[in-house]
Design a protein around this motif. Structure first.
Motif, PDB file in Angstrom:
ATOM      1  N   PHE A   1      50.622  17.860   8.616  1.00  0.00           N
ATOM      2  CA  PHE A   1      49.671  18.610   8.579  1.00  0.00           C
ATOM      3  C   PHE A   1      48.342  17.626   8.116  1.00  0.00           C
ATOM      4  O   PHE A   1      49.090  16.745   7.377  1.00  0.00           O
ATOM      5  N   GLU A   2      47.261  18.153   8.248  1.00  0.00           N
ATOM      6  CA  GLU A   2      45.837  17.861   7.358  1.00  0.00           C
ATOM      7  C   GLU A   2      45.792  18.842   6.730  1.00  0.00           C
ATOM      8  O   GLU A   2      45.274  19.800   7.159  1.00  0.00           O
ATOM      9  N   GLU A   3      44.667  18.020   6.104  1.00  0.00           N
ATOM     10  CA  GLU A   3      44.471  18.823   4.524  1.00  0.00           C
ATOM     11  C   GLU A   3      42.947  18.502   3.924  1.00  0.00           C
ATOM     12  O   GLU A   3      42.790  17.144   3.903  1.00  0.00           O
ATOM     13  N   ALA A   4      41.627  19.359   4.519  1.00  0.00           N
ATOM     14  CA  ALA A   4      40.673  19.175   3.869  1.00  0.00           C
ATOM     15  C   ALA A   4      40.219  19.494   2.244  1.00  0.00           C
ATOM     16  O   ALA A   4      40.288  20.882   2.372  1.00  0.00           O
ATOM     17  N   CYS A   5      39.532  19.033   1.569  1.00  0.00           N
ATOM     18  CA  CYS A   5      38.881  19.331   0.138  1.00  0.00           C
ATOM     19  C   CYS A   5      37.592  19.310  -0.066  1.00  0.00           C
ATOM     20  O   CYS A   5      37.046  18.493   0.952  1.00  0.00           O
ATOM     21  N   ASP A   6      36.986  20.461  -0.453  1.00  0.00           N
ATOM     22  CA  ASP A   6      35.990  20.302  -0.895  1.00  0.00           C
ATOM     23  C   ASP A   6      35.502  19.423  -2.497  1.00  0.00           C
ATOM     24  O   ASP A   6      36.070  19.245  -2.450  1.00  0.00           O
ATOM     25  N   ALA A   7      33.751  19.791  -2.790  1.00  0.00           N
ATOM     26  CA  ALA A   7      33.968  19.086  -3.857  1.00  0.00           C
ATOM     27  C   ALA A   7      33.938  19.528  -4.849  1.00  0.00           C
ATOM     28  O   ALA A   7      34.598  18.776  -5.772  1.00  0.00           O
ATOM     29  N   ALA A   8      35.023  20.559  -4.543  1.00  0.00           N
ATOM     30  CA  ALA A   8      35.758  21.893  -5.958  1.00  0.00           C
ATOM     31  C   ALA A   8      36.357  21.338  -5.500  1.00  0.00           C
ATOM     32  O   ALA A   8      37.543  22.346  -6.905  1.00  0.00           O
ATOM     33  N   ARG A   9      36.944  20.398  -4.896  1.00  0.00           N
ATOM     34  CA  ARG A   9      38.379  20.486  -4.932  1.00  0.00           C
ATOM     35  C   ARG A   9      40.086  21.577  -4.428  1.00  0.00           C
ATOM     36  O   ARG A   9      40.146  21.643  -4.547  1.00  0.00           O
TER      37      ARG A   9
END
Length: 115
Positions: free
Chosen positions: A65-73
């Motif tokens: 998989f690919e995982e993308a996280c924002d600033a708030a995790r």
């Protein structure tokens, strides 16, 4: 001979003739000294080798998989592939995107373990 090998290696590295880096992760889950899951994953330049060394079920179940996280995790996971490999076997996957991740379990219903 050792000096010649070292010299040749240095010369080749000056011309960019180096092997691409390989990253290997090992996932091992055991209970009371018995392996429930033992897997080895090696990644090299967009391809990966998934080796199921041992599994209580006789198979290792992989998720890529690919995982993308924002600033708030807060993370979003996009599944790329799911497959299983028999214990004692390995499978090679080509053309994987940079930064992909994987996890493995000994059953399709179990929580996936990261290496």
């Amino acid at each position: 001979m050792r000096y010649l090998t070292t010299l040749l290696s240095c010369l080749l590295s000056l011309f960019g003739c180096q092997e691409k880096a390989t990253s290997t992760s090992i996932t091992r889950v055991n209970e009371q000294g018995v392996d429930l899951l033992f897997s080895r994953t090696s990644v090299r330049a967009g391809s990966a080798s998934f080796e199921c060394v041992r599994s209580a079920s006789g198979r290792c179940y992989y998720e890529v998989f690919e995982e993308a996280c924002d600033a708030a995790r807060h993370c979003e996971r996009a599944g790329l592939q799911r497959f299983d490999v028999r214990a004692g076997q390995q499978q090679r996957q080509q053309g994987l995107p940079a930064g992909f991740q994987s996890c493995v379990s000994s059953s399709p219903e179990q929580r996936c373990h990261r290496g």
